[in-house]
Design a protein around this motif. Structure first.
Motif, mmCIF file in Angstrom:
data_model
loop_
_atom_site.group_PDB
_atom_site.id
_atom_site.type_symbol
_atom_site.label_atom_id
_atom_site.label_comp_id
_atom_site.label_asym_id
_atom_site.label_seq_id
_atom_site.Cartn_x
_atom_site.Cartn_y
_atom_site.Cartn_z
ATOM 1 N N GLN A 1 0.423 -1.126 0.271
ATOM 2 C CA GLN A 1 -0.318 0.254 0.068
ATOM 3 C C GLN A 1 0.806 0.964 -0.730
ATOM 4 O O GLN A 1 -0.099 2.393 -0.329
ATOM 5 C CB GLN A 1 -1.305 0.235 1.125
ATOM 6 N N ALA A 2 1.948 1.196 0.227
ATOM 7 C CA ALA A 2 2.948 2.056 0.108
ATOM 8 C C ALA A 2 3.499 3.182 -1.280
ATOM 9 O O ALA A 2 3.340 4.146 -1.209
ATOM 10 C CB ALA A 2 5.178 1.860 0.673
ATOM 11 N N LEU B 1 -0.475 9.469 -2.845
ATOM 12 C CA LEU B 1 -1.989 10.591 -3.093
ATOM 13 C C LEU B 1 -0.674 11.745 -1.600
ATOM 14 O O LEU B 1 -1.551 13.052 -1.751
ATOM 15 C CB LEU B 1 -2.578 9.352 -1.483
ATOM 16 N N ALA B 2 0.170 11.254 -1.106
ATOM 17 C CA ALA B 2 0.967 12.522 -0.301
ATOM 18 C C ALA B 2 1.540 12.703 -1.179
ATOM 19 O O ALA B 2 1.479 14.628 -0.285
ATOM 20 C CB ALA B 2 2.080 11.949 0.317
ATOM 21 N N LEU B 3 1.973 12.971 -2.220
ATOM 22 C CA LEU B 3 2.648 13.688 -3.745
ATOM 23 C C LEU B 3 1.284 14.601 -3.746
ATOM 24 O O LEU B 3 1.674 16.276 -4.124
ATOM 25 C CB LEU B 3 3.770 12.894 -4.396
ATOM 26 N N LEU B 4 0.568 13.796 -4.309
ATOM 27 C CA LEU B 4 -1.056 14.558 -4.563
ATOM 28 C C LEU B 4 -1.203 15.833 -4.072
ATOM 29 O O LEU B 4 -1.480 16.728 -4.067
ATOM 30 C CB LEU B 4 -2.023 13.645 -5.029
ATOM 31 N N GLY B 5 -1.309 15.600 -2.757
ATOM 32 C CA GLY B 5 -1.823 16.587 -1.656
ATOM 33 C C GLY B 5 -0.874 17.765 -1.768
ATOM 34 O O GLY B 5 -1.108 18.839 -0.912
ATOM 35 N N ALA B 6 0.472 17.201 -1.147
ATOM 36 C CA ALA B 6 1.648 18.661 -1.094
ATOM 37 C C ALA B 6 1.348 19.511 -2.524
ATOM 38 O O ALA B 6 1.112 21.142 -2.306
ATOM 39 C CB ALA B 6 2.874 17.764 -1.348
ATOM 40 N N THR C 1 -2.365 13.744 -10.824
ATOM 41 C CA THR C 1 -3.014 12.551 -10.630
ATOM 42 C C THR C 1 -3.114 11.790 -11.063
ATOM 43 O O THR C 1 -2.991 10.859 -10.999
ATOM 44 C CB THR C 1 -5.071 13.539 -10.400
ATOM 45 N N LEU C 2 -3.711 11.888 -12.545
ATOM 46 C CA LEU C 2 -3.485 10.635 -13.246
ATOM 47 C C LEU C 2 -1.786 9.811 -13.223
ATOM 48 O O LEU C 2 -2.502 8.539 -13.308
ATOM 49 C CB LEU C 2 -3.527 10.875 -14.557
ATOM 50 N N ALA C 3 -0.877 10.383 -13.471
ATOM 51 C CA ALA C 3 0.190 9.556 -12.629
ATOM 52 C C ALA C 3 0.551 9.200 -12.040
ATOM 53 O O ALA C 3 1.268 7.861 -11.384
ATOM 54 C CB ALA C 3 1.224 10.691 -13.289
ATOM 55 N N ALA C 4 0.415 9.753 -11.165
ATOM 56 C CA ALA C 4 -0.207 8.997 -9.484
ATOM 57 C C ALA C 4 -0.518 7.636 -9.405
ATOM 58 O O ALA C 4 -0.129 7.036 -8.797
ATOM 59 C CB ALA C 4 0.147 10.296 -8.281
ATOM 60 N N LEU C 5 -1.992 8.118 -9.907
ATOM 61 C CA LEU C 5 -2.781 7.061 -9.431
ATOM 62 C C LEU C 5 -1.982 5.547 -10.805
ATOM 63 O O LEU C 5 -2.494 4.916 -9.761
ATOM 64 C CB LEU C 5 -3.955 7.421 -9.686
ATOM 65 N N VAL C 6 -1.772 6.088 -11.352
ATOM 66 C CA VAL C 6 -1.284 5.157 -12.175
ATOM 67 C C VAL C 6 0.167 4.579 -11.632
ATOM 68 O O VAL C 6 0.583 2.679 -11.778
ATOM 69 C CB VAL C 6 -1.053 5.695 -14.241
ATOM 70 N N LEU C 7 0.984 4.952 -11.608
ATOM 71 C CA LEU C 7 2.137 4.793 -10.590
ATOM 72 C C LEU C 7 1.764 3.749 -9.597
ATOM 73 O O LEU C 7 2.505 2.752 -9.552
ATOM 74 C CB LEU C 7 2.969 5.709 -10.384
ATOM 75 N N GLY C 8 0.907 4.568 -9.070
ATOM 76 C CA GLY C 8 0.669 3.892 -7.322
ATOM 77 C C GLY C 8 0.314 2.202 -7.172
ATOM 78 O O GLY C 8 0.234 1.747 -6.889
ATOM 79 N N LEU C 9 -1.270 2.778 -8.375
ATOM 80 C CA LEU C 9 -1.825 1.771 -8.486
ATOM 81 C C LEU C 9 -0.180 0.444 -9.218
ATOM 82 O O LEU C 9 -0.923 -0.985 -8.819
ATOM 83 C CB LEU C 9 -2.548 1.637 -9.669
#
Length: 608
Positions: A11-12, A18-23, A178-186
């Motif tokens: 989950q990290a 999500l943390a990067l998106l928040g920042a 957002t899209l990049a972070a979600l794709v990479l995170g998933l």
């Protein structure tokens, strides 16, 4: 590494995204806020100061004009102080290019304006001085203040447009991020999760293969987490089961062959069923009777058998699986008739439950006892008994008539001793006649030749005739018979002769089992079905274990008073059932018994 830690690591990446998106969103929001704050701090205050200076200047111009026109009571006002205060604010809020020079010109124009006001007040011709000096200086001040106002308003518009462009750019960047972070995170989470559950897939594959019979299948896990520990436990279990199977398989096969040989040696058909009605195993006799090819019986369901056989076996199966105990037939009338190529056969079913280790019923074993010869012998016996009873009837009728004539002294006077002997002989003749009648009725019932002539009648009349007929024997026994009936007719459809036999049997039994001084109550009442008859006595009662057996042929409760051969209740129940009713008993030891039966109020409809 433990499974919990692996799940957290999986989950990290998503949490980091999500943390990067928040920042990023916080930074964009802060930037927009700072832009708005700069506009308010840098330009909006200068615009307000310029507007206020213009307002104060207009007030000063008006006061100067009135003094030039000769008004002596003009208040000086605070316009100069307000202008000076706003000018200082402007001097301290210079933020735009060229604004410092314009502010310096405004200060010079304001100084000139104040000097013009002072010179106008001392001039000989104030109005001309106002027009020449004050208005000229005022235009210079207005021009400088207006230039400051225009400069800051243009800056406001420019900075506002810049903030809008920044907001749009930040929005685009935010969406892309957002899209990049979600794709990479998933992708990272899915990759880590897939690597984490790969041992679980291997374990599931090993379990499935082992369940399908591959006893050599093993998981062979790696690592030290919980899944690996589970895989190792599975391997240990599989090793032990394989050892057990290798050590016990021969014994199991030998036991199965022995049990199959045992049931094959039985001459009667044997079926072993599971809880759903499928045949688990059967012997050769069952294959022959069911006309099944060898080896095709196991797995076949009961609903594929011959309809008559299927219905009886389904009833037996339902009885056993309901937990009612083994199925034990009560007589040859429950035998199943099968027409086979070698002739008709009669099979009497018996069944017992199969239990699991926990005590639950999982199936049953059915033995179909071949009673063809026994049924034939029983039929021959019944025919012989019926023939003998029928042959008894004619000499018995003559004997009864002779005894009756002697008792009536038709052949001459009798001594007291002779009269007593004839009375005893007369009683025995009547008892023998009742036995002969019962045997003949039994033969008719068993042969299916019971003839009924039902007709609508009043149940009260049937009861009254039966009570009147039993009156003498009840008086001789010292038993009172009471009759209870409702007002109005009690509709019933019955053969009065046959139902009279039923009532006579029930009342006679009640009188015989009641003590001297006791009371027998015979009643009739209306119910939903039609008419309900009841006969209650004050006798010894019937133990619960015998309350169904008393309706069997030739059965008498152990220790009870003898009064016949045990056919009366059996015949009575069959007669009532032939009318479409039912006969039963309610009794408790020491509290007497109540026999009841029901008759329909209307004749059955003819089939369409």
């Amino acid at each position: 590494m433990t499974l919990r830690r692996r799940l957290l690591i999986a989950q990290a990446p998503l949490a980091t995204a999500l943390a990067l998106l928040g920042a990023a969103s916080l930074r964009a929001t802060t930037s927009l806020g700072e832009s708005s704050e700069n506009i308010l701090k840098d330009n909006h205050r200068s615009v307000i100061a310029a507007q206020r200076m213009l307002g104060a200047l207009q007030e000063l111009d008006g006061a100067a004009l009135r003094r030039a026109l000769g008004e002596r009571e003009v208040e000086p006002g605070d316009g100069a102080e307000r202008f000076e205060a706003e000018l200082r604010v402007q001097e301290g809020n210079v933020t735009e290019r060229g604004e410092a020079e314009v502010t310096a010109r405004l200060r010079a124009a304001w100084t000139a304006y104040r000097q013009a006001l002072a010179s106008t007040a001392a001039a000989a011709r104030p109005l001309d001085a106002y027009r020449e000096a004050v208005q000229t200086a005022s235009r210079g001040v207005r021009a400088a203040a207006g230039e400051i106002l225009d400069l800051n308003q243009d800056a406001i518009v420019r900075k506002s447009n810049q903030a809008s462009r920044t907001a749009s750019r930040n929005l685009e960047l935010f969406l892309a991020g957002t899209l990049a972070a979600l794709v990479l995170g998933l992708l990272a989470s899915v990759s880590i999760t897939a690597r984490m559950v790969r041992p679980l897939s291997s374990l599931a594959l090993a379990v499935r293969r082992f369940g399908e019979g591959d006893v050599e299948a093993r998981a062979r896990p790696r690592g030290g987490d919980e899944i690996a520990e589970l895989g190792r436990e599975f391997d240990v279990m599989a090793d032990r089961l394989e050892q057990y199977r290798r050590s016990s398989l021969g014994d199991l096969l030998q036991a199965q062959q022995a049990s199959q040989s045992a049931i094959d040696s039985l001459p009667d058909p044997v079926l072993v069923l599971d809880g759903q009605g499928a045949i688990l195993t059967l012997n050769r006799a069952a294959e022959s009777v069911l006309q099944l090819p060898a080896g095709e019986g196991p797995g076949r369901r009961l609903d594929t058998l011959e309809p008559g056989l299927r219905e009886r076996l389904e009833a037996v199966r339902a009885h056993v699986l309901a937990g009612k105990g083994p199925w034990v037939p009560r007589g040859f009338e429950e035998a199943i008739r099968l027409d086979l190529p070698d002739g008709p056969r009669r099979l009497l079913p018996r069944a017992a439950a199969l239990y699991s280790a926990e005590g639950a019923v999982t199936g049953l074993t059915i033995v179909l006892q071949d009673v063809t010869r026994l049924v034939r012998f029983d039929e021959l016996k019944n025919d012989l008994v019926a023939t003998v009873a029928h042959e008894f009837r004619t000499p018995l009728t003559s004997l009864r008539l002779a005894v009756h004539m002697l008792a009536e002294e038709a052949a001459g006077p009798l001594t007291e001793r002779q009269a007593d002997l004839l009375a005893a002989a007369r009683q025995d003749c009547e008892r023998l006649q009742a036995i002969v009648d019962d045997i003949l009725d039994l033969s008719s019932i068993q042969a299916g030749r019971v003839e009924l002539h039902p007709r609508p009648l009043d149940g009260r009349g049937l009861l009254a005739e039966a009570v009147a007929e039993a009156g003498p024997s009840a008086s001789a026994a010292g038993v009172e018979i009471a009759r209870e009936e409702p007002d109005g007719a009690v509709a019933a459809v019955a053969d009065p002769e046959r139902i009279g036999i039923v009532l006579s049997n029930l009342i006679g039994n009640a009188v015989r089992h009641s003590p001297a001084g006791g009371r027998v109550t015979a009643r009739v009442a209306r119910d939903r079905a039609g008419a309900r008859f009841e006969v209650h006595d004050d006798g010894e009662g019937i133990p619960r274990q015998y309350q169904e057996r008393i309706f069997e042929r030739f059965f008498q409760v152990p220790g009870s008073k003898r009064g016949g051969v045990g056919l009366g209740l059996y015949i009575s129940r069959e007669i009532v059932r032939a009318h479409g009713g039912e006969l039963g008993v309610e009794s408790e030891p020491g509290r007497g018994s109540t026999f009841w039966f029901q008759l329909p109020a209307e004749p059955p409809r003819a089939p369409v």
